[in-house]
Design an enzyme around this catalytic site. Structure first.
Site, PDB file in Angstrom:
ATOM      1  N   ASP A 217       0.820  14.493  46.868  1.00 19.11           N
ATOM      2  CA  ASP A 217       0.210  14.737  45.557  1.00 19.11           C
ATOM      3  C   ASP A 217      -0.287  13.443  44.916  1.00 19.11           C
ATOM      4  O   ASP A 217      -0.375  13.352  43.703  1.00 19.11           O
ATOM      5  CB  ASP A 217       1.217  15.418  44.624  1.00 19.11           C
ATOM      6  CG  ASP A 217       2.443  14.554  44.380  1.00 19.11           C
ATOM      7  OD1 ASP A 217       2.650  13.595  45.153  1.00 19.11           O
ATOM      8  OD2 ASP A 217       3.187  14.815  43.420  1.00 19.11           O
TER       9      ASP A 217
ATOM     10  N   ASP B 179      15.928   8.694  46.327  1.00 13.59           N
ATOM     11  CA  ASP B 179      15.383   7.553  45.570  1.00 13.59           C
ATOM     12  C   ASP B 179      16.414   6.950  44.612  1.00 13.59           C
ATOM     13  O   ASP B 179      16.460   5.730  44.425  1.00 13.59           O
ATOM     14  CB  ASP B 179      14.047   7.873  44.886  1.00 13.59           C
ATOM     15  CG  ASP B 179      14.034   9.202  44.157  1.00 13.59           C
ATOM     16  OD1 ASP B 179      14.952  10.022  44.386  1.00 13.59           O
ATOM     17  OD2 ASP B 179      13.118   9.418  43.353  1.00 13.59           O
TER      18      ASP B 179
END
Ligand SMILES: *[C@@H]1O[C@H](CO)[C@@H](O)[C@H](O)[C@H]1NC(C)=O
Ligand SMILES: *[C@@H]1O[C@H](CO)[C@@H](O)[C@H](O)[C@H]1NC(C)=O
Length: 379
Positions: A231, A309
């Site tokens: 994206d 993350d």
């Protein structure tokens, strides 16, 4: 009798006169010449129309025939598949598996030779790994990568797909050998603690990352990889940025990544006159980032089952190392629907400024980003 004869003659004469008059003045138009032309024109238009209609009819017929063929083919393949599923012997199944394996080996060999190729200028080969799942808009990301990629042998593009989403796979396969598609094979359900059920997506993403990075570094044998999600918009100098910072990343062990993203890079907050300005940051920005095999070899064995993350940002992983990041981001996310919160996109991510000016980073002196120089630079 004579009288009757006369009447008869007069009658015939009147009839004749009427006929002649009719013919002369009524039936034969006075201005017949232009009218004849008009008639000819109409005739021509009509035949033209007829021709066009005929053509369209034929086109329609052709289209119909094509559609019929497609339907027939599909019916046939369904039947073949059904027959195969019912009656295929063990030998045939093994044959199919063998073919699949051979195809995979061929791909691995091809990618290995790309990874190990020595380019004429001695510069690095850096793989671009795109993570895709079930968004068919992945083509937007791939189109931009192909548009800005300076050389395909320098930046081989790999699209790794998870989720087994056929329409997305079809979109990726349209690119033929411009890119390489790999697919995360483990589609089994992941046991998730009840409290975290709604975060299952994050578990799947972590599994996909672990598998695809292993595959790209250890199977395909690339030494450096740029990680992109499906994206992301990218800036015109996206590749130039990574190529220019590559020598610094390799040289300085206190660096462990280069990121294209400035987490505070909203329009109005960044210095728009400084597209060439880069920093070291203790924060791991992600969203378009470059990683080397040596760092991956360190992370891979302890790779987490979710929230990768956040995990990467923990001190045990970071070990006081920094990432390079730009003042103006080289990526921007356009995806609203996904695992992460759409609200966060609306409030924050949407306003990140994407760089528009091409900066020739490979021709710049970037040694100010080395640790000691940088400490002096920011003093
Ligand atoms: C990736 O490779 C490492 C090192 O070989 C291994 O420990 C790890 O289990 C692998 N991870 C996945 C998801 O395959
Ligand atoms: C690059 O810049 C540094 C200062 O940051 C300087 O010491 C060095 O000589 C420069 N190198 C080149 C090749 O110009």
């Amino acid at each position: 009798m004579r009288k009757n004869q006369f009447i008869g003659f007069a009658f015939v004469s009147v009839c004749l006169w009427a006929l002649v008059t009719y013919y002369l003045f009524l039936d034969r138009p006075l201005n017949h010449k232009p009218d004849q032309q008009k008639q000819i024109q109409i005739q021509e238009h009509l035949s033209l129309l007829e021709l066009k209609l005929n053509e369209q009819f034929l086109d329609g017929e052709k289209l119909l025939q094509q559609l019929r063929n497609i339907v027939k083919e599909q019916q046939l393949s369904v039947r073949v598949n059904e027959a195969g599923a019912e009656g295929r012997g063990v030998g045939e199944e093994q044959q199919l598996e063998k073919q699949q394996g051979e195809k995979e080996d061929e791909q691995v060999n091809r990618m290995r030779s790309l990874a190990e190729e020595v380019l004429p200028d001695g510069g690095p080969v850096i793989a671009v790994l795109v993570f895709a799942c079930n968004r068919i808009t992945v083509n937007k990301c791939i189109d931009q990568l192909l548009k800005y990629r300076p050389a395909r042998e320098r930046f081989p593009i790999i699209v790794s797909q998870d989720c087994g989403h056929r329409p997305t796979a079809d979109v990726i396969e349209l690119y033929g050998d411009e890119i390489t598609r790999i697919e995360q094979p483990d589609q089994s359900d992941i046991p998730v603690p009840p409290k975290e059920k709604k975060f299952k997506g994050y578990f799947k993403i972590a599994r996909h990352y672990g598998w695809a990075l292993n595959y790209t570094f250890f199977k395909f044998n690339f030494d450096t990889v740029i990680i992109v999600e499906d994206d992301l918009d990218i800036a015109p100098d996206f590749f130039e940025y990574f190529l220019g910072t590559y020598p610094i990343l390799k040289r300085d062990p206190t660096l462990w990544c280069v990121s294209a993203w400035n987490d505070n890079g909203k329009a109005g907050l960044v210095d728009e006159n400084a597209p060439d300005l880069l920093y070291r940051t203790d924060f791991f920005p992600g969203l378009g980032w470059m990683l080397t095999k040596s760092v991956w070899a360190e992370l891979a064995p302890k790779w987490p089952s979710s929230y990768w993350d956040d995990w990467v940002r923990q001190p045990e992983q970071r070990r006081n190392r920094a990432c390079i990041r730009p003042e103006i981001s080289r990526t921007r996310t356009f995806g609203k629907i996904g695992v992460s919160n759409g609200h966060f996109y609306e409030k924050h991510l949407k306003y990140i400024k994407l760089n528009e000016k091409f900066v020739p980073f490979t021709q710049k002196n970037l040694t100010y980003l080395l640790k000691d120089d940088f400490d002096r630079f920011v003093m």
